[in-house]
Design an enzyme around this catalytic site. Structure first.
Site, PDB file in Angstrom:
ATOM      1  N   GLY A   1      64.444  76.916  39.182  1.00 10.90           N
ATOM      2  CA  GLY A   1      65.754  76.982  38.515  1.00 10.90           C
ATOM      3  C   GLY A   1      66.570  78.155  39.033  1.00 10.90           C
TER       4      GLY A   1
ATOM      5  NE  ARG B   1      57.777  78.332  30.847  1.00  9.54           N
ATOM      6  CZ  ARG B   1      58.188  79.153  31.817  1.00  9.54           C
ATOM      7  NH1 ARG B   1      58.910  80.215  31.526  1.00  9.54           N
ATOM      8  NH2 ARG B   1      57.851  78.917  33.065  1.00  9.54           N
TER       9      ARG B   1
ATOM     10  CE  LYS C   1      59.206  82.639  39.401  1.00 11.30           C
ATOM     11  NZ  LYS C   1      60.373  81.920  38.870  1.00 11.30           N
ATOM     12  CB  SER C   2      64.124  87.962  39.567  1.00  9.08           C
ATOM     13  OG  SER C   2      63.787  87.197  38.445  1.00  9.08           O
TER      14      SER C   2
ATOM     15  CG  ASP D   1      60.656  83.910  32.748  1.00  6.70           C
ATOM     16  OD1 ASP D   1      61.209  82.945  32.174  1.00  6.70           O
ATOM     17  OD2 ASP D   1      61.066  84.386  33.820  1.00  6.70           O
TER      18      ASP D   1
ATOM     19  CD  GLN E   1      67.800  80.704  36.141  1.00  3.02           C
ATOM     20  OE1 GLN E   1      68.296  79.638  35.775  1.00  3.02           O
ATOM     21  NE2 GLN E   1      66.503  80.865  36.334  1.00  3.02           N
TER      22      GLN E   1
HETATM   23  C1  S3P Z   1      65.790  84.549  36.163  1.00  2.00           C
HETATM   24  C2  S3P Z   1      66.397  84.463  34.952  1.00  2.00           C
HETATM   25  C3  S3P Z   1      65.770  83.833  33.761  1.00  2.00           C
HETATM   26  C4  S3P Z   1      64.274  83.619  33.950  1.00  2.00           C
HETATM   27  C5  S3P Z   1      63.964  83.083  35.309  1.00  2.00           C
HETATM   28  C6  S3P Z   1      64.426  84.050  36.386  1.00  2.00           C
HETATM   29  C7  S3P Z   1      66.521  85.193  37.279  1.00  2.00           C
HETATM   30  O1  S3P Z   1      66.394  82.590  33.527  1.00  2.00           O
HETATM   31  O2  S3P Z   1      63.781  82.748  32.954  1.00  2.00           O
HETATM   32  O3  S3P Z   1      62.564  82.881  35.446  1.00  2.00           O
HETATM   33  O4  S3P Z   1      65.883  85.543  38.293  1.00  2.00           O
HETATM   34  O5  S3P Z   1      67.737  85.380  37.164  1.00  2.00           O
HETATM   35  P1  S3P Z   1      67.777  82.492  32.699  1.00  2.00           P
HETATM   36  O6  S3P Z   1      68.729  83.340  33.419  1.00  2.00           O
HETATM   37  O7  S3P Z   1      68.169  81.065  32.730  1.00  2.00           O
HETATM   38  O8  S3P Z   1      67.429  82.974  31.336  1.00  2.00           O
END
Ligand code: S3P
Length: 441
Positions: free
Chosen positions: A98, A353, A27-28, A322, A172
């Site tokens: 998010g 969570r 996903k990332s 996660d 993120q």
């Molecule tokens: C992600 C970073 C994580 C993770 C999210 C995906 C990303 O969040 O929990 O599912 O793709 O950069 P945080 O950066 O807020 O920890």
């Protein structure tokens, strides 16, 4: 969730899970490939894109920012970038994602445009201040609901340099600052007290940007010069370790099982859950280790194992943030206590969570202690009672974690809002039933 989707899903105690499956695309990486493709000049082709709702929202958003985004086959997508983002003609709806909204806001801040962002009820409740603060310091402005909640309108352009030390370990936030930095006069420096997933840094390089990374005085420093143009490239999204963890744990807790998940990304900043499971005594092996699109990838084989409780090092949290919901399920089947601390960030994910895992596992007969930033699970080496209906508050990972528990508990487990599983793992049901798991709507 629409009316024709099932209202609940139930997992029942199952026989051994057996088989070889492929993890869905990460996903990332999928979000980033679409976003960088839209910001780049020329054509980006993507293979193995996760076609989950979160990523499809990012694809839709990139169209609104002016890119042409088309699906050419299952998991195969083409993005024709314009060399930047242009002002969208309508609201950007990021759904439940998010990562989608925070990365897109960072990228959009670099351009002379105004854009209004929103999302579903969960996303509208999540903190955006963590990205708006550095973007504001660079010169972007925004107006939105109190606490920087969505919907909000961001005005970008004319950004200046920043050196920003992350107050929370968040890839993120780091990524939002780096993406804004591409168009900031003087560029950006991000300081990370704890290293977080580095997919943005790796992928920026694949799109032709120069990114300097160094470890200095206990910090990870990432520097990016402003004014760098990106060029379209080919991205192959490897399998998502966050999704792979569900069939892996299902195999570890269901007697007689042997499951191989092929093509799992094993970036050390993502693979903390597998190390932790091995610490717990899991029969979990890696084969066919290789590199794909600049990321380490391997095939993971898990066999039913007698797990023991462990203390998870808090510094490992960013590499498995996660995965704590499914790790908590593994811990519920282990002998002894598993201590998970330093995980306060779990409270601001798609749901709180820590609270929902504590409530769901307690309803399934698991003994545990909930802390403000921790969860302690007392396993007695026997399958938990199960037999509960669990509230997921629309959180895909809470739903999948409890369904996995239901496969090996003494009696089945039901979850609500199963339609949300499609945000990250649209093939969860077919993949798990294909292995022999008894899961039905
Ligand atoms: C992600 C970073 C994580 C993770 C999210 C995906 C990303 O969040 O929990 O599912 O793709 O950069 P945080 O950066 O807020 O920890």
């Amino acid at each position: 969730m629409t009316a024709d989707l099932p209202k609940t899903m139930t997992a029942k105690p199952s026989n051994a899970l057996i088989g070889r499956v492929t993890a869905p695309g990460d996903k990332s990486i999928s979000h980033r490939a679409l976003l960088l493709g839209a910001m780049a000049y020329g054509t980006t082709t993507i293979e193995g894109l996760l076609e989950g709702q979160d990523v499809l929202h990012t694809a839709g958003a990139m169209r609104r920012f002016g890119a042409s985004v088309t699906q050419t086959g299952p998991g195969s997508w083409t993005v024709e970038g314009q060399g930047g983002l242009s002002e969208p003609f309508d609201i950007i709806d990021c759904g439940n994602a998010g990562t989608g909204v925070r990365l897109i806001m960072g990228a959009a801040a670099g351009y002379d445009l105004a854009a209004t962002f929103t999302g579903d009820a969960s996303l509208r409740g999540r903190p955006m201040g963590r990205v708006l603060t550095p973007l504001g310091q660079m010169g972007a402005s925004w107006t939105g609901r109190s606490g920087g909640r969505l919907p909000l309108t961001l005005k970008g352009g004319g950004l200046s340099a920043i050196s920003y030390c992350l107050p929370v370990a968040s890839a993120q936030v780091k990524s939002a600052v780096l993406l804004a930095g591409l168009n900031a006069k003087g560029g950006v420096e991000v300081q990370e007290p704890e290293a977080t997933r580095d997919h943005t840094e790796r992928m920026l390089r694949a799109f032709g940007a120069t990114v300097h990374v160094e470890d200095k005085a206990g910090l990870r420093l990432i520097r990016l010069a402003g004014g760098q143009a990106l060029s379209g490239t080919h991205v192959r999204a490897p399998g998502d370790p966050s999704s792979a963890a569900f069939p892996i744990v299902a195999a570890l807790i269901t007697p007689g099982s042997e499951v191989t998940v092929m093509g799992v990304m094993l970036n050390p900043l993502r693979a903390g859950v597998f190390t932790t499971l091995q610490d717990m005594g899991a029969d979990l092996s890696i084969s066919n280790l290789r590199e794909e699109s600049g990321e380490p990838v391997g095939d993971l084989t898990a066999r039913y194992s007698a797990l023991k409780g462990v203390t998870v090092p808090p510094e490992r949290a960013p590499a498995m943030i996660d995965e704590y919901p499914i790790l908590a399920v593994a811990a519920a089947f282990a002998t002894g206590t598993t201590i998970m601390r330093g995980i306060g960030e779990m409270r601001v994910k798609e749901s709180d969570r820590i609270a929902l895992m504590a409530a769901g596992l307690t309803a399934c007969g698991v003994e545990l202690e909930e802390e403000p930033e921790g969860l302690i699970i007392h396993g007695n080496g026997k399958p938990p009672r199960g037999g509960a209906t669990v509230t997921t508050k629309g959180d895909h990972r809470i739903a999948m974690a409890h369904l996995v528990l239901g496969l090996a508990a003494q009696s089945g487990v039901t979850v609500d809002e199963p339609g949300m599983i499609a945000t990250s793992f649209p093939t969860f049901h077919s993949l798990m039933t294909g292995l022999g798991g008894l899961i039905s709507a």
